[in-house]
Structure formats: C-alpha cells, structure tokens
Design an enzyme around this catalytic site. Sequence first.
Site, short mmCIF file in Angstrom:
data_model
loop_
_atom_site.label_atom_id
_atom_site.label_comp_id
_atom_site.label_asym_id
_atom_site.label_seq_id
_atom_site.Cartn_x
_atom_site.Cartn_y
_atom_site.Cartn_z
N LEU A 27 0.97 -1.38 -0.05
CA LEU A 27 0.15 0.03 -0.25
C LEU A 27 0.79 1.25 0.00
O LEU A 27 0.36 2.32 -0.82
CB LEU A 27 -0.94 0.03 1.16
CG LEU A 27 -2.04 1.41 1.27
CD1 LEU A 27 -2.75 1.25 0.08
CD2 LEU A 27 -2.59 0.96 2.41
N ASP A 52 11.15 3.27 12.77
CA ASP A 52 10.88 2.29 13.55
C ASP A 52 9.63 2.38 14.45
O ASP A 52 9.96 3.08 15.39
CB ASP A 52 11.94 1.60 14.26
CG ASP A 52 11.61 0.29 15.06
OD1 ASP A 52 10.29 0.02 14.94
OD2 ASP A 52 12.36 -0.21 15.66
N ILE A 53 8.48 2.30 13.82
CA ILE A 53 7.14 2.51 14.66
C ILE A 53 7.17 1.98 16.03
O ILE A 53 6.41 2.39 16.86
CB ILE A 53 5.82 2.58 13.91
CG1 ILE A 53 5.51 1.19 13.55
CG2 ILE A 53 6.07 3.31 12.58
CD1 ILE A 53 4.13 0.91 12.94
N ALA A 76 2.58 -2.67 9.13
CA ALA A 76 1.72 -3.97 9.98
C ALA A 76 2.66 -5.32 9.88
O ALA A 76 3.35 -5.25 8.83
CB ALA A 76 0.36 -3.96 9.47
N ASP A 118 -10.42 -7.14 7.94
CA ASP A 118 -11.63 -7.90 8.20
C ASP A 118 -11.30 -9.11 9.27
O ASP A 118 -12.07 -9.68 9.87
CB ASP A 118 -12.02 -8.85 6.76
CG ASP A 118 -11.05 -9.52 6.28
OD1 ASP A 118 -9.73 -8.99 6.43
OD2 ASP A 118 -11.05 -10.53 5.48
N TYR A 141 -3.15 -12.83 14.64
CA TYR A 141 -3.03 -11.56 13.73
C TYR A 141 -4.48 -10.61 13.99
O TYR A 141 -4.29 -9.39 14.19
CB TYR A 141 -2.95 -12.09 12.43
CG TYR A 141 -3.24 -10.79 11.32
CD1 TYR A 141 -2.47 -9.91 11.22
CD2 TYR A 141 -4.17 -10.80 10.46
CE1 TYR A 141 -2.48 -8.91 10.47
CE2 TYR A 141 -4.69 -9.89 9.72
CZ TYR A 141 -3.71 -8.75 9.52
OH TYR A 141 -3.80 -7.74 8.55
N TRP A 166 -8.52 -9.02 2.37
CA TRP A 166 -7.78 -9.67 1.33
C TRP A 166 -6.95 -8.50 0.12
O TRP A 166 -7.13 -8.61 -1.08
CB TRP A 166 -8.64 -10.46 0.37
CG TRP A 166 -9.31 -11.45 1.12
CD1 TRP A 166 -9.61 -11.61 2.50
CD2 TRP A 166 -10.04 -12.67 0.65
NE1 TRP A 166 -10.48 -12.87 2.82
CE2 TRP A 166 -10.72 -13.40 1.66
CE3 TRP A 166 -10.31 -13.19 -0.76
CZ2 TRP A 166 -11.26 -14.54 1.45
CZ3 TRP A 166 -10.87 -14.24 -1.03
CH2 TRP A 166 -11.36 -15.08 0.22
#
Length: 271
Positions: A27, A52-53, A76, A118, A141, A166
């Site tokens: 993304l 580095d979050i 993520a 989702d 997850y 997805w």
Amino acid sequence: MSKNTSHKRLLSSEKKTILVTGANGQLGMTFQKHEDHYPELNFVFMDSNALDITDTMAVKKVFEELRPDYCINCAAYTNVEKAEKDPEKAFLVNASAVEFLAMACKAQSCILIHISTDYVFDGQKTTPYNVNDIPNPINVYGASKLQGELNIKKFLSQYFIIRTSWLYSKEFGKNFYRTILQKAQTEKELHIVDNQAGCPTDAENLMGYILDLIMNRSDNYGIHHFSDKEVMSWYDFAKLILEKNNIQNTTLIKDNSYKTKAKRPVYSVLG
C-alpha cells in the site's frame, strides 16, 4: 475582504503534510507511485529503516520535526501464520506501535488514518459485517489488529480506522495476486482452497478511498469498512487472476486439505 476570510483562504491553500509509515509495503508503494498526481499534498514516506514505529521515542521525534497533518499508517505485521508462533512481535507492531503513533498524533493534532482488517471478525456471519458488529478475532493476527484499534480509540477522537479485506497489489509486495502469477510460471497445477469467502481489494482502490478522505477534508471520523465489492473464494480469485492475465497452461484444483496453524474466518465480507 475581511482578515478572517483571508486567513481561512490562506489555510485552505496550504499544503498538507502526509506522513506515510510502512512506505515499502504494497500500500505504501502504491501511494508512492501516485505521489505526483497530488501536488497539493506534501508526502513524506518512511519505511521501517527511516522510522521504526515500535520505538516510541523515534516516533515522538519524527512527529515533532515533521508536524504532519495526517499520518497514514501502512505499517503492519501481516504474516497470519507466523503471528501464531510469534504473538509478541505481532502485538508489538500491530498494537503497541499503533499506540505510539496515536500518542504522537494527539500531541501534534495530527489525524491518524490506520489500516485494519476483516480478520477482527470470527467469520460466523453469513451477511456482510458492518462497523457496528462486535469484533471477535479467532487468530493472533486479528487479535493484535483489534488491540491496535482499541489503542487508537484510547487516545484519539480524530482518526479513521479503515478495515479492508484480502488486500493485494498487482505491482508491489508479496500477496496472493503476485504469488499466483509467479507460481503459474513454473507449476502446471495449483491447489487452492475454496472454503473462505471474502472480497479481494486492490491497493489502488484503497489508496483512492483514503486520499478522497484527505482531499475532501472529511470529518466523518471513526471506523470505516472499505473493500472491493465482488465476493469470492480464494479459488475464484485465483481463477480470475489467471483469466485476466491470459494464462491457460495452469490448472487450478480445489483443495481444502491444506492445514494452517492460524484459524481463518470462513466469511469475512465487509459491508
């Protein structure tokens, strides 16, 4: 023209600074591809090397220096199988780090746009999940992503949590779409499950939805669901991928015998 009117017009013409974390994921790369189409936005792309979050002080420092108007968190931990073996890492990236981002956003009056999933749902419904349905994740997850959502709500009132499903990019990253094309080059038969239903979502479309929120200065804060609209199984999706790319020498076989460590929602269509 009054001073107030002039001031408002000046503010409306100022460039908005958009910090994109996880910039080297599918993304994030999609945003980078289209950056030039949005000259009125000042994008700052940071991958895990640049930011580095999971380091709260590093996050604080970047936000103090940049003072972004929006933070789009594309970072993520998305490996559903590995999350079962390493829940600590999944929760660090998907929950704790999201809390650090939320705290920094609060301190700098920055609007957080966070990508969720989702998989916060258990898949027991037979009709699309809406934003008011109660999450009940069935794998690590999903649980880590849900905790990330809760951490945002704890600190912020101006946020967009966008659950999608997805997600794939035709050009970037490791995802189902690109994996099918890659395997079709060397394998004559592909065994694909058809016991899960969802909506594959093109990263290009999710990017467009997010940028519309920014460009329209939406204040419809809270949880949003966004996915492409066609409901299908992974088998259906694989078939579509081969058809769209005119690949005829690979046979698909429905096969639900593949065992996974992580449970998957049987039905995770978002409405």
